[in-house]
Design an enzyme around this catalytic site. Structure first.
Site, PDB file in Angstrom:
ATOM      1  CE1 TYR A 233      -6.992  -3.976  -0.506  1.00 35.22           C
ATOM      2  CE2 TYR A 233      -6.435  -5.725  -2.034  1.00 35.22           C
ATOM      3  CZ  TYR A 233      -6.077  -4.875  -1.008  1.00 35.22           C
ATOM      4  OH  TYR A 233      -4.811  -4.917  -0.505  1.00 35.22           O
TER       5      TYR A 233
ATOM      6  CE  LYS B  16      -4.308  -7.621   1.862  1.00 33.83           C
ATOM      7  NZ  LYS B  16      -3.630  -7.432   0.586  1.00 33.83           N
TER       8      LYS B  16
ATOM      9  CG  ASP C 164       0.209  -1.906   0.865  1.00 29.78           C
ATOM     10  OD1 ASP C 164       0.820  -2.858   0.351  1.00 29.78           O
ATOM     11  OD2 ASP C 164      -0.894  -1.526   0.465  1.00 29.78           O
TER      12      ASP C 164
END
Length: 541
Positions: free
Chosen positions: A90, A163, A235
């Site tokens: 990540y 995620k 996002d």
């Protein structure tokens, strides 16, 4: 299923761990080397191979090969090395893979790609991506505001993939229940539109009613197809993120990590700082440096907590100040976002208003005691700023949360040194311990992964119908108690190595609050048992 279909299905494939009985039953005889390995042997071999890679980008590309072929092995390995693997799979390494996603594209990774030009394909896309799986969790992005790197169009699907890796690695969300998804609404990044290898729509972003109508159709379709869905927004750009969350948060189980997640984990850090110093939250003066989606979201979360602790909304707003690219925000500025406007001040109240484009001057003027940075402007928390904070209070909270590393407002070492060890520090990136005047300062990372995996586990285990402010506050409260805050140099947030333990605590707190509020729909009404029963463990069936 045919033998090669099994071997090519990452949810079913065991590779060399298929027993001889399974190989006979599934038609795999002769399709694998004869020695049967345990998952422990596979993991040891895979980890050794990964260690030969030259850098984190190569390590991530290698691990993605395992992810794409054998989910169980990948998560078995990830669960053993959470702190080591998180920055690889990540943030911050994922920023590089997003930037080069179209150039490196090999496998769609069971993700879904929604094209804003074809709303008629939404249902078909979701069904095709889910196949016969029960989808309980979707992470969806439109990739306009990826990390600190901005608009990356359809390349941003990797943020949804990453995620969900953390959801499963940290909290044990069954990987067969999840779906990463990108809404390709175009991109305003000209270099992408002009790149012949770019795999997304090569037009500017669609705005207005057409965009929101597409979002509405997606939400309605997903809710109908997946009736136990928890929807995570990731996002989105500052012009859309809050609008979308506000529209749906009182209708469906939904969450925006940039707005809510960062606020929860930051609030948890502030709670710990107040417990260590004996101060009251309602006496603090909060300065937000960076008024985008994350900065405004964090400020709103802390503001709500001040109200919950006894201040009126108006009294609480008097204790909040926001600095963005214009400097201190005033209510006569025409370019304020709806999220910024409640924090804007009257220019006439500040005789030195013309000087309040300088952060140090703002700190001195408003007497800030908490400084949170989400600006992505590196090096802005200078020694002058830190020393000014220390004059305002004996133990200031200074949280430079921007990431990746090159965008951080300050380093933890500088903050400890410049404050003479007085500042409570949490960073947005992993930071080494700081040794200063004989004390070892452990630096907690304000990493959303301390919150959102457990939050998701609690929501899914309880089958909560909504995510409420009270459940969010319970999640923030649950971050305490993992580390001994009475020790000198103790972190205000648990180090990431404790994320598995933290996730269970968060999940239990959220699920219990859901039941208390009458929102838990799960048959199991013992919420601790519901959480532990729902948690998936990476082992072969």
């Amino acid at each position: 299923m045919k033998a090669h279909e099994i071997l090519n299905n990452p949810f079913l494939n065991k590779g060399t761990a298929f027993t001889m009985e399974e190989r006979e039953k599934l038609g795999l005889i002769g399709l694998l080397p004869p020695h049967v390995q345990t998952i422990e042997e596979q993991a040891e071999e895979t980890y050794a191979q990964m260690q030969t890679k030259a850098n984190n980008l190569e390590k991530r590309l290698f691990l993605m090969q395992i992810f794409n072929t054998n989910r169980t092995l990948f998560y078995y390995l990830f669960s053993q090395h959470l702190a080591e693997f998180n920055p690889i799979v990540y943030d911050p390494t994922i920023a590089e893979t997003i930037e080069h996603y179209s150039d490196l594209f090999v496998d769609p990774q069971y993700a879904a790609y929604l094209d804003i030009n074809h709303p008629e394909n939404i249902e078909k896309t979701l069904k095709n991506a889910a196949e016969d799986r029960e989808i309980r969790l979707i992470v969806v992005t439109d990739a306009e505001g990826i990390l600190g790197i901005g608009d990356w169009g359809t390349n941003g699907v990797d943020i949804s993939v990453g995620k969900l890796m953390v959801y499963t690695g940290a909290a044990g969300i069954n990987p067969s229940y999840v779906l990463p998804l990108v809404i390709d609404g175009g991109t305003n990044r000209e270099e992408l539109r002009n790149n012949p290898r770019y795999l997304g729509n090569r037009h500017e972003r669609v705005r207005g009613d057409r965009y929101y109508d597409f979002i509405e159709q997606f939400v309605q379709t997903a809710e109908r197809l997946f009736p136990k869905l928890y929807l995570h927004w990731e996002d989105f750009g500052r012009g859309n993120a809050a609008n979308i969350l506000e529209k749906y948060r009182k209708q469906i189980p939904t969450f925006n990590d940039d707005i809510q997640g960062t606020g929860i984990v930051t609030l948890g850090g502030v709670f710990a700082a107040m417990a260590i110093s004996g101060q009251k939250l309602t006496n603090q003066v909060y300065l937000c440096f960076g008024g985008g989606t994350a900065g405004a979201g964090i400020a709103s979360r802390v503001h709500r907590e001040m109200v919950r602790e006894g201040l009126s909304e108006e009294e609480a707003y008097k204790r909040f100040f926001m600095v963005d690219k214009q400097g201190l925000l005033f209510d006569d500025m025409e370019d304020l976002t709806p999220e910024q406007r409640p924090f804007a001040k009257k220019r006439s109240d500040f005789p030195n208003a013309d000087k309040l484009t300088d952060l140090a001057e703002v700190v001195r003027t408003v007497k800030a005691t908490i400084l949170v940075g989400t600006s992505t402007v590196p090096g802005t928390f200078t020694q002058e700023v830190v020393e000014a904070m220390c004059k305002n209070t004996e133990r200031p909270c200074i949280f430079p949360l921007s990431n990746p590393t090159e965008l951080a407002e300050a380093s933890a070492e500088d903050l400890i040194t410049w404050s003479d060890g007085k500042a409570f520090v949490a960073t947005g990136i992993p930071a080494d311990d700081v040794s200063y005047k004989g004390v070892n300062y452990v630096i907690g990372q304000a990493n959303n992964a301390l919150i959102y995996p457990g939050l998701g586990l609690g929501m899914l285990a309880s089958e909560a119908s909504l995510l409420t402010d009270e459940m969010i506050a319970a999640a923030a409260d649950s971050l305490s108690g993992i580390t001994d805050i009475t020790k000198p140099g103790a972190p205000v947030l648990p180090p990431f190595k404790y994320v598995g333990e933290v996730s269970i605590k968060v999940a239990e707190a959220v699920a219990k609050k859901a039941k208390e509020q009458g929102l838990a729909r799960a048959k199991e009404q013992d919420m601790v048992k519901a959480v532990h029963d729902f948690k998936w463990y990476p082992k072969y069936q």
